[in-house]
Design a protein around this motif. Structure first.
Motif, short mmCIF file in Angstrom:
data_model
loop_
_atom_site.label_atom_id
_atom_site.label_comp_id
_atom_site.label_asym_id
_atom_site.label_seq_id
_atom_site.Cartn_x
_atom_site.Cartn_y
_atom_site.Cartn_z
N GLU A 205 24.01 17.70 -7.67
CA GLU A 205 23.60 18.80 -6.78
C GLU A 205 22.35 18.49 -5.97
O GLU A 205 21.93 19.29 -5.14
N GLY A 206 21.72 17.36 -6.21
CA GLY A 206 20.54 16.98 -5.42
C GLY A 206 19.53 16.22 -6.25
O GLY A 206 19.80 15.83 -7.39
N ALA A 207 18.37 16.02 -5.68
CA ALA A 207 17.30 15.28 -6.36
C ALA A 207 16.13 16.22 -6.61
O ALA A 207 15.83 17.09 -5.81
N ALA A 208 15.47 16.00 -7.74
CA ALA A 208 14.26 16.74 -8.07
C ALA A 208 13.13 15.72 -8.20
O ALA A 208 13.24 14.75 -8.94
N GLU B 79 0.83 -1.21 0.00
CA GLU B 79 0.00 0.00 0.00
C GLU B 79 0.87 1.25 0.00
O GLU B 79 0.55 2.24 -0.65
N ARG B 80 1.97 1.21 0.73
CA ARG B 80 2.92 2.34 0.70
C ARG B 80 3.44 2.55 -0.72
O ARG B 80 3.51 3.68 -1.21
N ALA B 81 3.80 1.46 -1.39
CA ALA B 81 4.31 1.55 -2.76
C ALA B 81 3.24 2.10 -3.70
O ALA B 81 3.53 2.92 -4.58
N ARG B 82 1.97 1.70 -3.49
CA ARG B 82 0.88 2.21 -4.33
C ARG B 82 0.73 3.72 -4.17
O ARG B 82 0.57 4.45 -5.14
N ILE B 83 0.84 4.21 -2.95
CA ILE B 83 0.72 5.63 -2.69
C ILE B 83 1.87 6.39 -3.33
O ILE B 83 1.69 7.44 -3.94
N VAL B 84 3.07 5.86 -3.20
CA VAL B 84 4.23 6.52 -3.82
C VAL B 84 4.07 6.57 -5.34
O VAL B 84 4.30 7.61 -5.96
N ARG B 85 3.63 5.46 -5.94
CA ARG B 85 3.39 5.46 -7.40
C ARG B 85 2.29 6.44 -7.78
O ARG B 85 2.34 7.06 -8.84
N LEU B 86 1.31 6.59 -6.92
CA LEU B 86 0.21 7.52 -7.17
C LEU B 86 0.69 8.96 -7.14
O LEU B 86 0.23 9.80 -7.92
N LEU B 87 1.66 9.25 -6.27
CA LEU B 87 2.09 10.63 -6.06
C LEU B 87 3.31 11.05 -6.87
O LEU B 87 3.45 12.23 -7.20
N VAL B 88 4.23 10.14 -7.14
CA VAL B 88 5.50 10.51 -7.76
C VAL B 88 5.50 10.17 -9.24
O VAL B 88 5.31 9.02 -9.62
N ASP B 89 5.70 11.20 -10.05
CA ASP B 89 5.79 11.01 -11.50
C ASP B 89 7.20 10.65 -11.91
O ASP B 89 7.43 9.74 -12.69
N ARG B 90 8.17 11.38 -11.35
CA ARG B 90 9.56 11.19 -11.77
C ARG B 90 10.51 11.71 -10.70
O ARG B 90 10.21 12.70 -10.04
N VAL B 91 11.65 11.04 -10.56
CA VAL B 91 12.71 11.50 -9.67
C VAL B 91 13.98 11.59 -10.48
O VAL B 91 14.41 10.61 -11.09
#
Length: 86
Positions: free
Chosen positions: A56-59, A39-51
């Motif tokens: 210099e860091g992560a976007a 369920e945590r993975a489902r929420i992350v997939r739901l919210l995150v389009d791209r990393v």
């Protein structure tokens, strides 16, 4: 953070209120520890389009449609106080 999240959520859920966003954000943290890894993975997939990771860091680019959907799901959950009183 609440106002930024509210503005983003309104792009796909124009009727969502700032108060609903605030309540949803308050509910996600204590709920997170109770969720199964799937369920945590489902929420992350739901919210995150791209990393994008660079020296210099992560976007992180969020999925606005997923944010609106998550806000509606969390706003529909009864609060801890409401469940205790029931």
């Amino acid at each position: 953070m609440v106002v930024g999240t509210w503005r983003a959520a309104r792009l796909t859920a124009p009727d969502v209120t700032e108060q609903e966003v605030l309540l949803a954000l308050e509910r996600i943290e204590p709920l997170w520890d109770e969720l199964f890894p799937a369920e945590r993975a489902r929420i992350v997939r739901l919210l995150v389009d791209r990393v994008d990771v660079r020296a210099e860091g992560a976007a992180v680019r969020l999925r606005l449609d997923g944010l609106g959907s998550l806000m509606r799901d969390l706003a529909a959950q009864p609060s801890e106080a409401g469940r205790a009183a029931a």
